[in-house]
Design a protein around this motif. Structure first.
Motif, PDB file in Angstrom:
ATOM      1  N   ILE A 138       0.916  -1.240  -0.004  1.00  0.00           N
ATOM      2  CA  ILE A 138       0.064  -0.018  -0.082  1.00  0.00           C
ATOM      3  C   ILE A 138       1.107   1.223   0.043  1.00  0.00           C
ATOM      4  O   ILE A 138       0.709   2.335  -0.669  1.00  0.00           O
ATOM      5  CB  ILE A 138      -0.976  -0.021   1.081  1.00  0.00           C
ATOM      6  CG1 ILE A 138      -1.866  -1.159   1.058  1.00  0.00           C
ATOM      7  CG2 ILE A 138      -1.672   1.187   1.328  1.00  0.00           C
ATOM      8  CD1 ILE A 138      -2.939  -1.425   2.322  1.00  0.00           C
ATOM      9  N   LEU A 139       2.045   1.228   0.590  1.00  0.00           N
ATOM     10  CA  LEU A 139       2.704   2.499   0.719  1.00  0.00           C
ATOM     11  C   LEU A 139       3.491   2.610  -0.312  1.00  0.00           C
ATOM     12  O   LEU A 139       3.688   3.613  -1.041  1.00  0.00           O
ATOM     13  CB  LEU A 139       3.911   2.230   1.919  1.00  0.00           C
ATOM     14  CG  LEU A 139       3.356   2.289   3.334  1.00  0.00           C
ATOM     15  CD1 LEU A 139       4.514   2.162   4.401  1.00  0.00           C
ATOM     16  CD2 LEU A 139       2.771   3.521   3.639  1.00  0.00           C
ATOM     17  N   LEU A 140       3.774   1.533  -1.189  1.00  0.00           N
ATOM     18  CA  LEU A 140       4.320   1.515  -2.476  1.00  0.00           C
ATOM     19  C   LEU A 140       3.458   2.255  -3.607  1.00  0.00           C
ATOM     20  O   LEU A 140       3.917   2.883  -4.310  1.00  0.00           O
ATOM     21  CB  LEU A 140       4.842   0.322  -2.990  1.00  0.00           C
ATOM     22  CG  LEU A 140       6.218  -0.297  -2.376  1.00  0.00           C
ATOM     23  CD1 LEU A 140       6.544  -1.687  -3.003  1.00  0.00           C
ATOM     24  CD2 LEU A 140       7.273   0.516  -2.601  1.00  0.00           C
ATOM     25  N   ALA A 141       2.207   1.633  -3.388  1.00  0.00           N
ATOM     26  CA  ALA A 141       1.301   2.256  -4.382  1.00  0.00           C
ATOM     27  C   ALA A 141       1.146   3.714  -3.930  1.00  0.00           C
ATOM     28  O   ALA A 141       0.552   4.691  -4.788  1.00  0.00           O
ATOM     29  CB  ALA A 141      -0.196   1.596  -4.256  1.00  0.00           C
ATOM     30  N   ALA A 142       1.082   4.180  -2.650  1.00  0.00           N
ATOM     31  CA  ALA A 142       1.151   5.577  -2.060  1.00  0.00           C
ATOM     32  C   ALA A 142       2.022   6.508  -2.914  1.00  0.00           C
ATOM     33  O   ALA A 142       1.885   7.711  -3.395  1.00  0.00           O
ATOM     34  CB  ALA A 142       0.786   5.711  -0.742  1.00  0.00           C
ATOM     35  N   SER A 143       3.141   6.059  -3.033  1.00  0.00           N
ATOM     36  CA  SER A 143       4.155   6.822  -3.427  1.00  0.00           C
ATOM     37  C   SER A 143       3.968   6.753  -4.984  1.00  0.00           C
ATOM     38  O   SER A 143       4.414   7.832  -5.573  1.00  0.00           O
ATOM     39  CB  SER A 143       5.664   6.032  -3.107  1.00  0.00           C
ATOM     40  OG  SER A 143       5.704   4.691  -3.768  1.00  0.00           O
TER      41      SER A 143
ATOM     42  N   LEU B 287       9.058  16.773  -2.983  1.00  0.00           N
ATOM     43  CA  LEU B 287       8.393  15.349  -3.215  1.00  0.00           C
ATOM     44  C   LEU B 287       9.397  14.220  -3.300  1.00  0.00           C
ATOM     45  O   LEU B 287       8.827  12.958  -2.970  1.00  0.00           O
ATOM     46  CB  LEU B 287       7.822  15.391  -5.026  1.00  0.00           C
ATOM     47  CG  LEU B 287       6.775  14.489  -5.297  1.00  0.00           C
ATOM     48  CD1 LEU B 287       5.378  14.887  -4.459  1.00  0.00           C
ATOM     49  CD2 LEU B 287       6.589  14.817  -6.781  1.00  0.00           C
ATOM     50  N   PHE B 288      10.516  14.241  -3.618  1.00  0.00           N
ATOM     51  CA  PHE B 288      11.702  13.194  -3.729  1.00  0.00           C
ATOM     52  C   PHE B 288      11.636  12.776  -2.256  1.00  0.00           C
ATOM     53  O   PHE B 288      11.770  11.615  -1.990  1.00  0.00           O
ATOM     54  CB  PHE B 288      12.707  13.830  -4.304  1.00  0.00           C
ATOM     55  CG  PHE B 288      14.065  12.795  -4.185  1.00  0.00           C
ATOM     56  CD1 PHE B 288      13.998  11.840  -4.993  1.00  0.00           C
ATOM     57  CD2 PHE B 288      14.911  12.968  -3.208  1.00  0.00           C
ATOM     58  CE1 PHE B 288      15.095  10.913  -5.047  1.00  0.00           C
ATOM     59  CE2 PHE B 288      16.039  12.015  -3.029  1.00  0.00           C
ATOM     60  CZ  PHE B 288      16.084  10.976  -3.936  1.00  0.00           C
ATOM     61  N   VAL B 289      11.647  13.751  -1.377  1.00  0.00           N
ATOM     62  CA  VAL B 289      12.020  13.449   0.195  1.00  0.00           C
ATOM     63  C   VAL B 289      10.852  12.468   0.597  1.00  0.00           C
ATOM     64  O   VAL B 289      10.921  11.559   1.366  1.00  0.00           O
ATOM     65  CB  VAL B 289      12.267  14.607   0.963  1.00  0.00           C
ATOM     66  CG1 VAL B 289      12.245  14.313   2.544  1.00  0.00           C
ATOM     67  CG2 VAL B 289      13.418  15.363   0.655  1.00  0.00           C
ATOM     68  N   ILE B 290       9.511  13.086   0.140  1.00  0.00           N
ATOM     69  CA  ILE B 290       8.435  12.404   0.545  1.00  0.00           C
ATOM     70  C   ILE B 290       8.365  11.134   0.184  1.00  0.00           C
ATOM     71  O   ILE B 290       8.094  10.038   0.781  1.00  0.00           O
ATOM     72  CB  ILE B 290       7.172  13.143   0.253  1.00  0.00           C
ATOM     73  CG1 ILE B 290       7.275  14.454   1.167  1.00  0.00           C
ATOM     74  CG2 ILE B 290       5.813  12.501   0.706  1.00  0.00           C
ATOM     75  CD1 ILE B 290       6.084  15.412   0.621  1.00  0.00           C
ATOM     76  N   THR B 291       8.385  10.872  -1.116  1.00  0.00           N
ATOM     77  CA  THR B 291       8.573   9.556  -2.083  1.00  0.00           C
ATOM     78  C   THR B 291       9.479   8.791  -1.514  1.00  0.00           C
ATOM     79  O   THR B 291       9.366   7.352  -1.291  1.00  0.00           O
ATOM     80  CB  THR B 291       8.286   9.632  -3.418  1.00  0.00           C
ATOM     81  OG1 THR B 291       9.302  10.324  -3.838  1.00  0.00           O
ATOM     82  CG2 THR B 291       7.156  10.421  -3.692  1.00  0.00           C
TER      83      THR B 291
ATOM     84  N   ASN C 219       9.070   4.968   0.122  1.00  0.00           N
ATOM     85  CA  ASN C 219       9.683   3.609  -0.367  1.00  0.00           C
ATOM     86  C   ASN C 219      10.648   2.912   0.722  1.00  0.00           C
ATOM     87  O   ASN C 219      10.499   1.733   0.612  1.00  0.00           O
ATOM     88  CB  ASN C 219      10.339   4.027  -1.731  1.00  0.00           C
ATOM     89  CG  ASN C 219       9.435   4.457  -2.838  1.00  0.00           C
ATOM     90  OD1 ASN C 219       8.578   4.159  -2.941  1.00  0.00           O
ATOM     91  ND2 ASN C 219       9.948   5.307  -3.642  1.00  0.00           N
ATOM     92  N   VAL C 220      11.267   3.783   1.486  1.00  0.00           N
ATOM     93  CA  VAL C 220      12.102   3.304   2.319  1.00  0.00           C
ATOM     94  C   VAL C 220      11.279   2.510   3.415  1.00  0.00           C
ATOM     95  O   VAL C 220      11.648   1.106   3.808  1.00  0.00           O
ATOM     96  CB  VAL C 220      13.137   4.330   3.075  1.00  0.00           C
ATOM     97  CG1 VAL C 220      13.852   3.682   4.137  1.00  0.00           C
ATOM     98  CG2 VAL C 220      14.069   4.717   2.073  1.00  0.00           C
ATOM     99  N   LEU C 221      10.182   3.103   3.731  1.00  0.00           N
ATOM    100  CA  LEU C 221       9.501   2.392   4.917  1.00  0.00           C
ATOM    101  C   LEU C 221       8.737   1.300   4.372  1.00  0.00           C
ATOM    102  O   LEU C 221       8.785   0.128   5.115  1.00  0.00           O
ATOM    103  CB  LEU C 221       8.309   3.486   5.449  1.00  0.00           C
ATOM    104  CG  LEU C 221       7.228   2.670   6.370  1.00  0.00           C
ATOM    105  CD1 LEU C 221       8.021   2.486   7.447  1.00  0.00           C
ATOM    106  CD2 LEU C 221       6.366   3.979   6.654  1.00  0.00           C
ATOM    107  N   ALA C 222       8.331   1.246   3.137  1.00  0.00           N
ATOM    108  CA  ALA C 222       7.687   0.045   2.528  1.00  0.00           C
ATOM    109  C   ALA C 222       8.644  -1.169   2.228  1.00  0.00           C
ATOM    110  O   ALA C 222       8.220  -2.141   2.509  1.00  0.00           O
ATOM    111  CB  ALA C 222       7.062   0.464   1.249  1.00  0.00           C
ATOM    112  N   LEU C 223       9.818  -0.787   1.793  1.00  0.00           N
ATOM    113  CA  LEU C 223      10.990  -1.851   1.635  1.00  0.00           C
ATOM    114  C   LEU C 223      11.324  -2.261   3.026  1.00  0.00           C
ATOM    115  O   LEU C 223      11.527  -3.563   3.037  1.00  0.00           O
ATOM    116  CB  LEU C 223      12.131  -1.067   0.854  1.00  0.00           C
ATOM    117  CG  LEU C 223      11.802  -0.856  -0.458  1.00  0.00           C
ATOM    118  CD1 LEU C 223      12.979  -0.280  -1.042  1.00  0.00           C
ATOM    119  CD2 LEU C 223      11.399  -2.088  -1.501  1.00  0.00           C
ATOM    120  N   TYR C 224      11.611  -1.400   4.026  1.00  0.00           N
ATOM    121  CA  TYR C 224      12.052  -2.094   5.344  1.00  0.00           C
ATOM    122  C   TYR C 224      10.598  -2.917   5.864  1.00  0.00           C
ATOM    123  O   TYR C 224      10.920  -4.106   6.238  1.00  0.00           O
ATOM    124  CB  TYR C 224      12.011  -0.909   6.195  1.00  0.00           C
ATOM    125  CG  TYR C 224      12.127  -1.418   7.587  1.00  0.00           C
ATOM    126  CD1 TYR C 224      13.215  -1.866   8.295  1.00  0.00           C
ATOM    127  CD2 TYR C 224      10.965  -1.268   8.633  1.00  0.00           C
ATOM    128  CE1 TYR C 224      13.426  -2.291   9.601  1.00  0.00           C
ATOM    129  CE2 TYR C 224      11.137  -1.598   9.932  1.00  0.00           C
ATOM    130  CZ  TYR C 224      12.297  -2.322  10.140  1.00  0.00           C
ATOM    131  OH  TYR C 224      12.391  -2.560  11.583  1.00  0.00           O
TER     132      TYR C 224
END
Length: 487
Positions: free
Chosen positions: A400-405, A464-468, A472-477
């Protein structure tokens, strides 16, 4: 020499090197491969790579560096009076390149001799007439200074291309000869070739890292330039977005961030339930023939270009919502472009992201957990709700977080479906815009690149780069932690 023929010659030398190296190795072993340290193909590959890799490295490096050197040299010839008000040095240099190309065309078609094209003593009116005769029209703002710079540009390009050709062919021939001489039965060709291939693979893997680093550095440097001209507190805390190229701009990012998150929230509200339910059905209930048909059909949505989704939002979803919520319906919606329009279409686009990732994650749950649940008397639905989904929840959250990014970075659907108004509003039927849409609009036009109105696009991109990146880091973790738990 044209670049195509140069590359073709280098490739021909590499192919000839492979054949020659292989034959030389076999000849040194008396025609049999049993006396060789390595297989014959390694000897041929060593000669081919020695001819190919240095030549291509020089070619790529030269093509990257030469334009920068020529631009820096020629730009110094442009006087300040040649740059009109409202223009810039980059625009003048584009004219210089266009005139230089026109001189090459005129020489190729016989309208002037190479000496006339390269002489700065040529009359400007005569050159203009000759270029016009071959279909190269010069604007009224192109003066003799630009002509002289174009002649210099053409001369340096010709010299640079000649030197590049000599350097590339010299490297190819030198690599060919050096490796060919070293080829004999005791030469450890396999070790050399495998080490060279390993370096090539390392370089290929480094390209993505270097590209990412270049993107980050370009954003950082231009963002710093923007914050030298605009206070960071006003940018991050301002509630009004109103860039004005005539002065009096207000560049507060909060309305853009609100529109970005609002549209993404609606998109996720559409994509997450549908995608998750589809994943549960495909992984737990669907038969193999149904799954083999349904999953590829769902993933087709991910292959549709976003511009098509934008047109779908503009021409289909917007008018449908207007018929229900517009002036003739409930009266909540003033136009077809609104947050709801873009959110619904973006949610449809995100369904395969949530569905496919969640399906893979649910299938990764060990079958032993399902069997244990069935052994305790649980039904299939109870097993799905109380065992499978809780076990797969960390991976689903990561999906879901990857889809959000992905939703946060979308542009075309927003441009065509959400409108261009930067406002803070809770009404989902109002027109709003996002950070990505404003990046496009800020870099489109005639604004001076050094102005805050143009540099703000880089500050928006960095935000936007920092947010996404964080998402992505949170989702991959989360996904990695989940996989480690069940591996």
């Amino acid at each position: 020499m044209p670049l195509f023929w140069l590359i073709l010659i280098v490739l021909a030398l590499a192919a000839a090197g492979y054949v020659a190296g292989r034959r030389r190795a076999l000849a040194s072993a008396g025609g049999s491969s049993h006396g060789l340290h390595s297989l014959p193909s390694y000897y041929g590959s060593n000669v081919a790579l020695s001819a190919l890799v240095p030549a291509f490295a020089i070619l790529v490096g030269w093509l990257l560096v030469q334009p920068l050197v020529i631009e820096n040299s020629v730009s110094g010839m442009i006087p300040e009076r040649a740059i009109d008000e409202g223009s810039s040095l980059s625009l003048v240099m584009s004219d210089v390149r266009r005139v230089a190309d026109g001189l090459d065309t005129a020489v190729a078609q016989g309208a002037m001799t190479p000496e006339e094209a390269g002489s700065i003593r040529s009359e400007f009116t005569d050159v203009r007439e000759r270029l016009g005769a071959v279909g190269v029209a010069l604007g009224s703002d192109v003066g003799p200074e630009v002509l002289r710079a174009a002649q210099r540009y053409r001369a340096m390009s010709s010299t640079g291309n000649l030197l590049m050709t000599l350097a590339v062919l010299g490297a190819a021939v030198g690599g060919f000869g050096f490796s060919y001489i070293r080829t004999h039965r005791d030469f450890r060709a396999r070790n050399v070739v495998e080490a060279g291939v390993r370096l090539l693979l390392l370089f290929a893997a480094s390209i993505a890292i270097l590209t990412t680093l270049g993107i980050i550095l370009s954003l950082i440097f231009n963002t710093i330039e923007f914050f030298k001209l605009w206070p960071p507190a006003e940018f991050f805390l301002g509630t009004t977005w109103q860039p004005s190229f005539g002065g009096g701009s207000e560049l507060g990012v909060l309305p853009l961030l609100w529109g970005t998150f609002y549209i993404s929230l609606i998109a996720l509200a559409v994509a997450v339930p549908i995608g998750l339910f589809a994943a549960v059905y495909l992984s737990e209930y669907a038969s193999k023939p149904v799954r083999a048909f349904a999953k590829p059909m769902i993933e087709v949505l991910a292959g549709i270009p976003t511009i098509v989704y934008g047109l779908f939002a503009l021409l289909t979803v917007g008018p449908m919502l207007m018929a229900v919520f517009g002036r003739d319906g409930l009266g909540w919606m003033q136009a077809g472009t609104a947050v709801m329009t873009a959110g619904l279409v973006m949610g449809i686009m995100l369904i395969p992201f949530v569905s496919s990732l969640s399906d893979d994650i649910i299938n990764a749950v060990p079958q032993a957990m399902r069997d244990g649940s069935y052994g305790l008397g649980a039904t299939k639905s109870e097993t799905v709700r109380q065992v499978v989904l809780p076990a797969a929840l960390p991976g689903i959250v990561g999906a879901i977080l990857l889809a959000a990014s992905r939703a946060i970075g979308e542009t075309m659907i927003v441009v065509l479906g959400a409108g261009a108004a930067a406002r803070l509003s809770l009404n989902p039927f109002d027109a709003m815009t996002t950070v990505t849409a404003k990046i496009v609009s800020q870099l489109t036009g005639d604004a001076d690149f050094a102005s805050p109105e143009a540099l703000v696009a880089f500050a928006l991109g960095m935000t936007l780069f920092v947010i996404t990146l964080g998402l992505n880091v949170l989702a991959l973790y989360i996904v990695r932690k989940y996989r480690e738990q069940y591996e």
